[in-house]
Motif scaffolding. Sequence first.
Motif, PDB file in Angstrom:
ATOM      1  N   GLN A 159       0.831  -1.202   0.000  1.00  0.00           N
ATOM      2  CA  GLN A 159       0.000   0.000   0.000  1.00  0.00           C
ATOM      3  C   GLN A 159       0.873   1.264   0.000  1.00  0.00           C
ATOM      4  O   GLN A 159       0.597   2.219  -0.730  1.00  0.00           O
ATOM      5  CB  GLN A 159      -0.937  -0.009   1.218  1.00  0.00           C
ATOM      6  CG  GLN A 159      -2.102  -0.979   1.089  1.00  0.00           C
ATOM      7  CD  GLN A 159      -1.702  -2.436   1.085  1.00  0.00           C
ATOM      8  OE1 GLN A 159      -0.984  -2.894   1.985  1.00  0.00           O
ATOM      9  NE2 GLN A 159      -2.154  -3.197   0.090  1.00  0.00           N
ATOM     10  N   LEU A 167      -0.389   2.823  -3.537  1.00  0.00           N
ATOM     11  CA  LEU A 167      -1.566   3.693  -3.485  1.00  0.00           C
ATOM     12  C   LEU A 167      -1.198   5.080  -4.021  1.00  0.00           C
ATOM     13  O   LEU A 167      -0.052   5.521  -3.910  1.00  0.00           O
ATOM     14  CB  LEU A 167      -2.105   3.795  -2.054  1.00  0.00           C
ATOM     15  CG  LEU A 167      -2.850   2.561  -1.525  1.00  0.00           C
ATOM     16  CD1 LEU A 167      -3.228   2.735  -0.063  1.00  0.00           C
ATOM     17  CD2 LEU A 167      -4.102   2.265  -2.357  1.00  0.00           C
ATOM     18  N   ASN A 168      -2.163   5.758  -4.573  1.00  0.00           N
ATOM     19  CA  ASN A 168      -1.949   7.027  -5.279  1.00  0.00           C
ATOM     20  C   ASN A 168      -1.407   8.104  -4.340  1.00  0.00           C
ATOM     21  O   ASN A 168      -2.107   8.570  -3.437  1.00  0.00           O
ATOM     22  CB  ASN A 168      -3.263   7.479  -5.909  1.00  0.00           C
ATOM     23  CG  ASN A 168      -3.085   8.636  -6.866  1.00  0.00           C
ATOM     24  OD1 ASN A 168      -2.406   9.607  -6.575  1.00  0.00           O
ATOM     25  ND2 ASN A 168      -3.715   8.531  -8.019  1.00  0.00           N
ATOM     26  N   ARG A 169      -0.176   8.515  -4.577  1.00  0.00           N
ATOM     27  CA  ARG A 169       0.478   9.477  -3.672  1.00  0.00           C
ATOM     28  C   ARG A 169       0.106  10.915  -3.967  1.00  0.00           C
ATOM     29  O   ARG A 169       0.340  11.791  -3.130  1.00  0.00           O
ATOM     30  CB  ARG A 169       1.993   9.301  -3.749  1.00  0.00           C
ATOM     31  CG  ARG A 169       2.455   7.917  -3.366  1.00  0.00           C
ATOM     32  CD  ARG A 169       3.954   7.822  -3.464  1.00  0.00           C
ATOM     33  NE  ARG A 169       4.394   6.431  -3.379  1.00  0.00           N
ATOM     34  CZ  ARG A 169       5.655   6.063  -3.464  1.00  0.00           C
ATOM     35  NH1 ARG A 169       6.590   6.972  -3.643  1.00  0.00           N
ATOM     36  NH2 ARG A 169       5.981   4.791  -3.388  1.00  0.00           N
ATOM     37  N   ARG A 171      -3.033  11.742  -4.718  1.00  0.00           N
ATOM     38  CA  ARG A 171      -4.376  11.873  -4.154  1.00  0.00           C
ATOM     39  C   ARG A 171      -4.370  11.739  -2.636  1.00  0.00           C
ATOM     40  O   ARG A 171      -5.165  12.358  -1.948  1.00  0.00           O
ATOM     41  CB  ARG A 171      -5.284  10.809  -4.765  1.00  0.00           C
ATOM     42  CG  ARG A 171      -6.739  10.899  -4.358  1.00  0.00           C
ATOM     43  CD  ARG A 171      -7.550   9.824  -5.054  1.00  0.00           C
ATOM     44  NE  ARG A 171      -7.426   9.934  -6.505  1.00  0.00           N
ATOM     45  CZ  ARG A 171      -7.631   8.931  -7.346  1.00  0.00           C
ATOM     46  NH1 ARG A 171      -7.942   7.738  -6.891  1.00  0.00           N
ATOM     47  NH2 ARG A 171      -7.508   9.118  -8.644  1.00  0.00           N
ATOM     48  N   PHE A 172      -3.442  10.901  -2.106  1.00  0.00           N
ATOM     49  CA  PHE A 172      -3.449  10.589  -0.681  1.00  0.00           C
ATOM     50  C   PHE A 172      -2.113  10.915  -0.028  1.00  0.00           C
ATOM     51  O   PHE A 172      -1.060  10.866  -0.668  1.00  0.00           O
ATOM     52  CB  PHE A 172      -3.729   9.092  -0.459  1.00  0.00           C
ATOM     53  CG  PHE A 172      -4.993   8.605  -1.093  1.00  0.00           C
ATOM     54  CD1 PHE A 172      -6.234   9.019  -0.633  1.00  0.00           C
ATOM     55  CD2 PHE A 172      -4.941   7.719  -2.168  1.00  0.00           C
ATOM     56  CE1 PHE A 172      -7.407   8.569  -1.220  1.00  0.00           C
ATOM     57  CE2 PHE A 172      -6.100   7.262  -2.761  1.00  0.00           C
ATOM     58  CZ  PHE A 172      -7.344   7.692  -2.295  1.00  0.00           C
ATOM     59  N   ASN A 182      -5.871  -2.613  -3.530  1.00  0.00           N
ATOM     60  CA  ASN A 182      -5.556  -1.193  -3.658  1.00  0.00           C
ATOM     61  C   ASN A 182      -6.552  -0.476  -4.552  1.00  0.00           C
ATOM     62  O   ASN A 182      -6.957   0.671  -4.266  1.00  0.00           O
ATOM     63  CB  ASN A 182      -4.139  -1.010  -4.198  1.00  0.00           C
ATOM     64  CG  ASN A 182      -3.072  -1.389  -3.180  1.00  0.00           C
ATOM     65  OD1 ASN A 182      -3.367  -1.626  -2.009  1.00  0.00           O
ATOM     66  ND2 ASN A 182      -1.830  -1.462  -3.625  1.00  0.00           N
ATOM     67  N   ARG A 183      -6.971  -1.111  -5.643  1.00  0.00           N
ATOM     68  CA  ARG A 183      -7.988  -0.490  -6.509  1.00  0.00           C
ATOM     69  C   ARG A 183      -9.302  -0.317  -5.757  1.00  0.00           C
ATOM     70  O   ARG A 183      -9.963   0.728  -5.874  1.00  0.00           O
ATOM     71  CB  ARG A 183      -8.213  -1.351  -7.752  1.00  0.00           C
ATOM     72  CG  ARG A 183      -7.089  -1.285  -8.779  1.00  0.00           C
ATOM     73  CD  ARG A 183      -7.520  -1.877 -10.112  1.00  0.00           C
ATOM     74  NE  ARG A 183      -7.890  -3.275  -9.987  1.00  0.00           N
ATOM     75  CZ  ARG A 183      -7.036  -4.287 -10.145  1.00  0.00           C
ATOM     76  NH1 ARG A 183      -5.754  -4.046 -10.406  1.00  0.00           N
ATOM     77  NH2 ARG A 183      -7.460  -5.537 -10.024  1.00  0.00           N
ATOM     78  N   GLU A 227      -8.868   2.658  -3.309  1.00  0.00           N
ATOM     79  CA  GLU A 227      -8.840   3.953  -3.981  1.00  0.00           C
ATOM     80  C   GLU A 227     -10.229   4.342  -4.471  1.00  0.00           C
ATOM     81  O   GLU A 227     -10.641   5.502  -4.339  1.00  0.00           O
ATOM     82  CB  GLU A 227      -7.851   3.926  -5.135  1.00  0.00           C
ATOM     83  CG  GLU A 227      -6.409   3.905  -4.679  1.00  0.00           C
ATOM     84  CD  GLU A 227      -5.426   4.103  -5.826  1.00  0.00           C
ATOM     85  OE1 GLU A 227      -5.870   4.231  -6.983  1.00  0.00           O
ATOM     86  OE2 GLU A 227      -4.210   4.130  -5.555  1.00  0.00           O
ATOM     87  N   ASP A 228     -10.958   3.398  -5.040  1.00  0.00           N
ATOM     88  CA  ASP A 228     -12.310   3.696  -5.524  1.00  0.00           C
ATOM     89  C   ASP A 228     -13.223   4.103  -4.368  1.00  0.00           C
ATOM     90  O   ASP A 228     -14.057   5.006  -4.515  1.00  0.00           O
ATOM     91  CB  ASP A 228     -12.900   2.483  -6.244  1.00  0.00           C
ATOM     92  CG  ASP A 228     -12.247   2.208  -7.583  1.00  0.00           C
ATOM     93  OD1 ASP A 228     -11.533   3.115  -8.094  1.00  0.00           O
ATOM     94  OD2 ASP A 228     -12.421   1.104  -8.116  1.00  0.00           O
ATOM     95  N   GLN A 238     -12.026   7.773  -2.776  1.00  0.00           N
ATOM     96  CA  GLN A 238     -12.084   9.022  -3.553  1.00  0.00           C
ATOM     97  C   GLN A 238     -13.512   9.575  -3.611  1.00  0.00           C
ATOM     98  O   GLN A 238     -14.475   8.866  -3.489  1.00  0.00           O
ATOM     99  CB  GLN A 238     -11.555   8.802  -4.973  1.00  0.00           C
ATOM    100  CG  GLN A 238     -12.411   7.907  -5.850  1.00  0.00           C
ATOM    101  CD  GLN A 238     -11.787   7.702  -7.208  1.00  0.00           C
ATOM    102  OE1 GLN A 238     -10.838   8.409  -7.568  1.00  0.00           O
ATOM    103  NE2 GLN A 238     -12.278   6.743  -7.961  1.00  0.00           N
TER     104      GLN A 238
END
Length: 291
Positions: free
Chosen positions: A80, A84-86, A88-89, A283-284, A287-288, A291
């Motif tokens: 993670q 995971l999107n850095r 966005r998070f 992880n997908r 994230e979904d 967000q």
Amino acid sequence: MANAAVHPAARRLRLLLSPLKSRIYVPQAEPAATFGTAVTSAKVAVNGVHLHYQRVGEGEHAVLMLPGMLGSGTTDFTPQLQSLNRKRFTLVAWDPRGYGMSRPPDRDYPRDFFERDAKDAVDLMKTLGFKQFSLLGWSDGGITALIIAATFPSYIRKMVVWGANSYVTEEDSRIYEGIRDVSNWGEKTRKPLEALYGYDYFAKTCDKWVDAINQFKHLPEGNICRHLLPQIQCPTLIVHGEKDPLVPRFHADFLLKHVKGSRLHLMPEGRHSLHLRFADEFNRLVEDFLQ
């Protein structure tokens, strides 16, 4: 022992130690850019102890990741932290007191150890300057996340929990006894924890944890935090691995019923450490949801 051949919990116990081999994610060698210079690994004083955390990302949505028993950010959340999107998070993975690099002190288990972890975690995030954040809680960390969401609602945006339970049954207790002796654990699980803690600390702490979690069995309805579930207000995603040998399906169903507006996502091949074995899918999903 006469009932072992037919009892569902006994069948799970025979399979228990094999799935535990995937309990620890051992990262392979990666280019230095995997984390980059943005990663922070540090300790900060919180509630009389020094808590270790890892932090990565620059997104406005802060996410706290809470590990399981004997876990740490490195052992429990490397996929993670890496993926995971850095943008966005902003991701924070902490080591609860007595675990990972949040030592000293040695880990102990007073009756309110989950509540103590919950306060430590929230105060850590406050110390780091976060006014609101979401929770990713696995196993014991999932229990801590449920308590945080119920008792500190103004701080919590969303929550994802998996491998968590809010009460303890006789069936659960039999499962816990199956992991008390760490010498019976699979080598792939045991060796990283031995390297992190040394065998004696690892074995002693696991033994103490089994005693500590079993104490809830003797409380009314085996209560850990089931009385708090109706107080949870944040959007909640419950993830459950259908092949989890440590936490039976009825615990996920109970959370779904008693956490208002929650959703349950089942992973048919998922075991207890589903976020490690099926990291991309997990992880997908996270994230979904966030967000």
